[in-house]
Motif scaffolding. Structure first.
Motif, short mmCIF file in Angstrom:
data_model
loop_
_atom_site.label_atom_id
_atom_site.label_comp_id
_atom_site.label_asym_id
_atom_site.label_seq_id
_atom_site.Cartn_x
_atom_site.Cartn_y
_atom_site.Cartn_z
N LYS A 1 0.74 -0.86 -0.24
CA LYS A 1 0.06 -0.41 -0.29
C LYS A 1 1.05 1.20 0.42
O LYS A 1 0.90 2.47 -0.71
CB LYS A 1 -0.87 -0.08 1.12
CG LYS A 1 -1.56 1.00 1.60
CD LYS A 1 -3.20 1.14 2.33
CE LYS A 1 -3.67 2.03 2.62
NZ LYS A 1 -2.75 3.08 3.26
N LEU A 2 2.44 1.21 0.86
CA LEU A 2 3.16 2.48 0.73
C LEU A 2 2.79 2.38 -0.50
O LEU A 2 3.46 3.92 -0.43
CB LEU A 2 3.81 2.13 1.83
CG LEU A 2 4.98 3.42 2.37
CD1 LEU A 2 4.89 4.33 1.94
CD2 LEU A 2 6.00 2.90 3.03
N ALA A 3 3.56 1.37 -0.96
CA ALA A 3 5.06 1.29 -2.41
C ALA A 3 3.42 2.40 -3.64
O ALA A 3 3.86 2.83 -4.53
CB ALA A 3 5.03 0.69 -2.82
N LEU B 1 11.81 -4.78 1.60
CA LEU B 1 12.82 -3.24 0.47
C LEU B 1 11.67 -4.25 -1.17
O LEU B 1 11.93 -3.61 -1.95
CB LEU B 1 14.18 -3.42 0.31
CG LEU B 1 14.27 -3.29 1.89
CD1 LEU B 1 15.42 -2.81 2.62
CD2 LEU B 1 13.61 -1.87 2.66
N GLN B 2 12.27 -5.84 -1.86
CA GLN B 2 11.80 -6.05 -2.68
C GLN B 2 10.72 -5.88 -3.37
O GLN B 2 10.12 -5.77 -4.17
CB GLN B 2 12.09 -8.06 -2.34
CG GLN B 2 13.56 -8.48 -1.97
CD GLN B 2 13.78 -9.91 -1.81
OE1 GLN B 2 12.96 -10.12 -1.38
NE2 GLN B 2 15.05 -10.26 -2.46
N ILE B 3 9.47 -5.76 -2.27
CA ILE B 3 8.13 -6.22 -2.52
C ILE B 3 8.19 -4.80 -2.82
O ILE B 3 7.10 -4.63 -3.34
CB ILE B 3 7.30 -6.25 -1.08
CG1 ILE B 3 7.39 -8.17 -0.72
CG2 ILE B 3 6.41 -5.89 -1.27
CD1 ILE B 3 7.55 -8.81 0.20
N PHE B 4 8.52 -3.98 -2.56
CA PHE B 4 8.35 -2.47 -2.39
C PHE B 4 9.01 -1.87 -3.61
O PHE B 4 7.77 -1.12 -4.36
CB PHE B 4 8.86 -1.57 -1.21
CG PHE B 4 9.22 -0.18 -1.60
CD1 PHE B 4 8.33 1.01 -0.92
CD2 PHE B 4 9.70 0.79 -2.40
CE1 PHE B 4 7.77 2.31 -0.53
CE2 PHE B 4 10.30 2.36 -1.53
CZ PHE B 4 8.90 3.10 -1.92
N ALA B 5 10.04 -2.10 -4.62
CA ALA B 5 10.03 -1.82 -5.61
C ALA B 5 8.96 -2.28 -6.37
O ALA B 5 9.02 -1.77 -7.18
CB ALA B 5 11.84 -2.30 -5.64
N CYS B 6 9.24 -3.87 -6.21
CA CYS B 6 8.23 -4.51 -7.23
C CYS B 6 6.73 -3.56 -7.56
O CYS B 6 6.53 -3.27 -8.39
CB CYS B 6 8.07 -5.72 -7.17
SG CYS B 6 7.32 -6.72 -7.79
#
Ligand code: F6R
Length: 369
Positions: free
Chosen positions: A213-215, A341-346
């Motif tokens: 959600k933040l991403a 961090l991976q999830i955020f970028a993706c």
């Protein structure tokens, strides 16, 4: 073949419990003794190793940087990590007592291959940590320790990274065992902590909604900074690399201790900063130092996004957003802290409509210099 996921990248992020679990599988006996039979280097030669140089590029080099902390702590052999393309051209000091550990997902990265060849010519022993059976780097090395992450299709590396850290840790524990440095009981305990990692990664994955959600909310962000300390430093670098590669956002990773030596000048109102916080249970009170860093940047207007250990209440007061990861010994924390961090970028790249499996300008294996 994407296993129901919209992209290979998402599948591979979600494959990580298995990537770590399979890399651990069958590598120790019931008594907790490492049995890395595939390392065909004479144990006597390994006992004489007085320097380790890890050679790799990109994400694989960050796995090496994480492993350096563990290997030096467990094995007490000086360990350098160097980018393959820098190593080759600087007249490095290498001899028969040097163990070269290359780390490569593909096993075909030209710079790493050439660096391994060069070290071999100088008489060093070479060991490849690799994810691709029968590829060139392991074929040309004295020994190989395979990561069992399974084929990685998405260009940006995710599950190979966690598997590389796992394999490098196994190698470190094996060297400690050979040299009789760690008591067997201690090695068994670390192996058991490693064995608990896949389920902990799964719990990070199961709680990904908040970071996704933040991403999505941050899709228009122009720049993101990442701070970490100790093993959290290479994690911060990896978090920044993923964001550059996938979302084409300017991103920069720093060692938290460097802040006041320059990077803090970048902090202005609204600047998003991820901070990878060490466990409050860890040694050297690094936790409180990083918490002070969060206070410092927040006082200058940073939007602080914190990755912290479950139960760490101290960070809450200074964080706009906190993402908790399960408790684990400090050296193993990168296997958990990297995942959000991976999830955020993706997720951010997906929100911008980019192809996360095939980012622009990048190739899966870099077979040219
Ligand atoms: C980043 C990435 C690259 C590779 C690097 C090394 O997501 O995928 O930085 O890690 O090109 O590749 P290998 O491990 O195949 O030698």
């Amino acid at each position: 073949e994407k296993g129901g996921y919209p992209s290979f990248m998402e599948k591979e992020i979600n494959d990580q419990p298995a990537a770590v679990g399979d890399t651990l599988l069958g590598r120790a006996d019931a008594a907790g003794r490492l049995t890395l039979d595939e390392i065909r280097i004479d144990p006597e030669l390994l006992k004489n190793v007085n320097k380790i140089i890890v050679l790799a590029c990109g994400t694989s080099a960050y796995a090496g940087q994480v492993a350096k902390y563990a290997i030096e702590h467990w094995v007490r052999i000086p360990t350098e990590v160097e980018l393959s393309h820098e190593f080759r051209y600087r007249d490095p000091i290498v001899d028969a007592n040097t163990l070269i550990v290359s780390i490569s997902q593909s096993g075909e990265t030209m710079d790493t291959l050439m660096a391994v060849r060069y070290a071999k010519e100088q008489g060093a022993k070479t060991l490849a940590i690799c994810n691709t059976n029968g590829s060139t780097i392991p074929r040309e090395s004295d020994a190989v320790l395979y990561t069992h992450a399974g084929p990685e299709i998405a260009v940006a590396s995710t599950k190979a990274f966690l598997a590389q850290i796992t394999a490098a840790y196994l190698l470190g524990l094996y060297l400690a065992q050979l040299r009789g440095i760690k008591f067997q009981g201690e090695i068994r305990d670390i192996l058991s902590d490693l064995g608990a990692i896949p389920a902990k990664i799964q719990s990070v994955l199961d709680n990904a909604d908040q970071i996704k959600k933040l991403a999505r909310e941050m899709a228009e962000t122009k720049s993101v900074l990442f701070l970490g300390r100790h093993v959290g430093f290479p994690v911060a670098m990896e978090g920044a690399l993923k964001l550059k590669e996938l979302a084409y956002i300017h991103a920069e990773g720093f060692a938290a201790g460097e802040l006041k030596h320059g990077p803090i000048a970048l902090i202005e109102e609204g600047q998003p900063v991820f901070v990878v916080v060490p466990s409050p249970r860890g040694r050297h009170s690094l936790h409180s130092k990083v918490v002070s860093n969060i206070q410092e940047i927040r006082a200058r207007g940073a939007n602080t996004i914190v990755i912290a250990e479950q139960g760490d209440e101290a960070v809450k007061a200074y964080a706009e957003h906190v993402f908790y990861i399960p408790e684990t010994p400090t050296l193993l924390a990168p296997l958990l802290a990297t995942v959000p961090l991976q999830i955020f970028a993706c997720e951010l790249a997906t929100a911008k409509g980019y192809d996360v499996d095939q980012p622009r300008n990048l190739a899966k294996s870099v077979t040219v210099e």
